[in-house]
Design a protein around this motif. Structure first.
Motif, PDB file in Angstrom:
ATOM      1  N   ASP A  77       0.826  -1.211   0.000  1.00  0.00           N
ATOM      2  CA  ASP A  77       0.000   0.000   0.000  1.00  0.00           C
ATOM      3  C   ASP A  77       0.859   1.258   0.000  1.00  0.00           C
ATOM      4  O   ASP A  77       1.924   1.307   0.603  1.00  0.00           O
ATOM      5  N   GLY A  78       0.378   2.270  -0.700  1.00  0.00           N
ATOM      6  CA  GLY A  78       1.085   3.537  -0.785  1.00  0.00           C
ATOM      7  C   GLY A  78       2.190   3.545  -1.822  1.00  0.00           C
ATOM      8  O   GLY A  78       2.963   4.489  -1.896  1.00  0.00           O
ATOM      9  N   GLY A  79       2.295   2.477  -2.605  1.00  0.00           N
ATOM     10  CA  GLY A  79       3.313   2.421  -3.646  1.00  0.00           C
ATOM     11  C   GLY A  79       4.695   2.063  -3.138  1.00  0.00           C
ATOM     12  O   GLY A  79       5.687   2.221  -3.851  1.00  0.00           O
ATOM     13  N   ILE A  80       4.802   1.565  -1.917  1.00  0.00           N
ATOM     14  CA  ILE A  80       6.089   1.158  -1.358  1.00  0.00           C
ATOM     15  C   ILE A  80       6.523  -0.139  -2.037  1.00  0.00           C
ATOM     16  O   ILE A  80       5.762  -1.101  -2.117  1.00  0.00           O
ATOM     17  N   LEU A  81       7.759  -0.162  -2.539  1.00  0.00           N
ATOM     18  CA  LEU A  81       8.291  -1.332  -3.223  1.00  0.00           C
ATOM     19  C   LEU A  81       9.185  -2.117  -2.271  1.00  0.00           C
ATOM     20  O   LEU A  81      10.147  -1.586  -1.721  1.00  0.00           O
ATOM     21  N   VAL A  82       8.846  -3.387  -2.083  1.00  0.00           N
ATOM     22  CA  VAL A  82       9.607  -4.292  -1.226  1.00  0.00           C
ATOM     23  C   VAL A  82      10.127  -5.417  -2.120  1.00  0.00           C
ATOM     24  O   VAL A  82       9.377  -5.967  -2.920  1.00  0.00           O
ATOM     25  N   ASN A  83      11.413  -5.740  -1.983  1.00  0.00           N
ATOM     26  CA  ASN A  83      12.042  -6.768  -2.825  1.00  0.00           C
ATOM     27  C   ASN A  83      12.429  -7.981  -2.006  1.00  0.00           C
ATOM     28  O   ASN A  83      12.899  -7.858  -0.873  1.00  0.00           O
ATOM     29  N   CYS A  84      12.265  -9.153  -2.617  1.00  0.00           N
ATOM     30  CA  CYS A  84      12.670 -10.417  -2.019  1.00  0.00           C
ATOM     31  C   CYS A  84      13.605 -11.111  -3.004  1.00  0.00           C
ATOM     32  O   CYS A  84      13.270 -11.253  -4.181  1.00  0.00           O
ATOM     33  N   HIS A  85      14.771 -11.548  -2.496  1.00  0.00           N
ATOM     34  CA  HIS A  85      15.767 -12.176  -3.364  1.00  0.00           C
ATOM     35  C   HIS A  85      15.948 -13.663  -3.080  1.00  0.00           C
ATOM     36  O   HIS A  85      16.763 -14.304  -3.737  1.00  0.00           O
ATOM     37  N   PHE A  86      15.255 -14.216  -2.102  1.00  0.00           N
ATOM     38  CA  PHE A  86      15.298 -15.649  -1.787  1.00  0.00           C
ATOM     39  C   PHE A  86      16.715 -16.106  -1.450  1.00  0.00           C
ATOM     40  O   PHE A  86      17.196 -17.106  -1.950  1.00  0.00           O
ATOM     41  N   PHE A  87      17.382 -15.377  -0.559  1.00  0.00           N
ATOM     42  CA  PHE A  87      18.765 -15.678  -0.202  1.00  0.00           C
ATOM     43  C   PHE A  87      18.915 -16.953   0.625  1.00  0.00           C
ATOM     44  O   PHE A  87      19.831 -17.723   0.405  1.00  0.00           O
ATOM     45  N   SER A  88      18.048 -17.164   1.605  1.00  0.00           N
ATOM     46  CA  SER A  88      18.270 -18.213   2.596  1.00  0.00           C
ATOM     47  C   SER A  88      17.047 -19.101   2.768  1.00  0.00           C
ATOM     48  O   SER A  88      15.915 -18.632   2.708  1.00  0.00           O
ATOM     49  N   HIS A  90      16.296 -20.506   5.609  1.00  0.00           N
ATOM     50  CA  HIS A  90      15.822 -20.399   6.981  1.00  0.00           C
ATOM     51  C   HIS A  90      15.424 -18.983   7.399  1.00  0.00           C
ATOM     52  O   HIS A  90      15.079 -18.761   8.547  1.00  0.00           O
ATOM     53  N   GLN A  91      15.508 -18.063   6.457  1.00  0.00           N
ATOM     54  CA  GLN A  91      15.192 -16.672   6.785  1.00  0.00           C
ATOM     55  C   GLN A  91      14.633 -15.980   5.548  1.00  0.00           C
ATOM     56  O   GLN A  91      15.220 -16.058   4.478  1.00  0.00           O
ATOM     57  N   ILE A  92      13.506 -15.318   5.709  1.00  0.00           N
ATOM     58  CA  ILE A  92      12.973 -14.489   4.637  1.00  0.00           C
ATOM     59  C   ILE A  92      13.550 -13.095   4.846  1.00  0.00           C
ATOM     60  O   ILE A  92      13.427 -12.530   5.925  1.00  0.00           O
ATOM     61  N   GLU A  93      14.204 -12.597   3.822  1.00  0.00           N
ATOM     62  CA  GLU A  93      14.779 -11.255   3.893  1.00  0.00           C
ATOM     63  C   GLU A  93      14.209 -10.425   2.756  1.00  0.00           C
ATOM     64  O   GLU A  93      14.278 -10.807   1.594  1.00  0.00           O
ATOM     65  N   LEU A  94      13.651  -9.290   3.126  1.00  0.00           N
ATOM     66  CA  LEU A  94      13.088  -8.349   2.170  1.00  0.00           C
ATOM     67  C   LEU A  94      13.857  -7.042   2.299  1.00  0.00           C
ATOM     68  O   LEU A  94      14.422  -6.764   3.364  1.00  0.00           O
TER      69      LEU A  94
END
Length: 141
Positions: A77-88, A90-94
């Protein structure tokens, strides 16, 4: 929970990103995340910079990563861009640009997304400075 006035200095543009960490992920948690985010937010999945269909499983994405780079761009919402690179596994990192969080409304939209992640995955969600999981800005648990 912190309010915008208390926290806005954390979003001053300094050339680095802000990270959202969700520790304790597993393949099943990743699959819930992938499918829920795809059904709840506008998303674009990129393989070596080219837009492709988002696979429905974490294992399929990891298979693609054997030969290519991947990125999931999520517009909250609000046009905020969040990226996910699938690094790990055991951990979701955005990550997100601090310049996307410029006012109270943006901050509330980011908080709403973090609460959504926590409620969805039942795991602690932490906003930090880039590559600094110990540099917590905001936590939802």
């Amino acid at each position: 929970m912190k309010n915008w006035t208390e926290i806005k200095h954390e979003f001053e543009t300094d050339g680095s990103l802000r990270d959202i960490y969700i520790v304790g992920a597993s393949e099943s948690i990743w699959n819930v995340f992938i499918n829920a985010v795809n059904n709840s937010y506008p998303c674009k999945f990129f393989v070596d910079g080219e837009e492709k269909s988002l696979p429905s499983s974490f294992s399929a994405i990891k298979g693609i990563q054997n030969t290519a780079t991947t990125n999931l761009a999520i517009k909250i919402d609000g046009g905020i861009l969040v990226n996910c690179h699938f690094f790990s596994d055991h951990q979701i990192e955005l990550d997100l640009s601090p310049s996307d969080i410029a006012n109270t409304n943006d901050f509330e939209n980011l908080q709403k997304f973090m609460f959504w992640l926590h409620n969805l995955l039942k795991l602690k969600v932490v906003l930090t400075h880039e590559n600094g999981p110990e540099l917590e800005i905001l936590t939802v648990e």
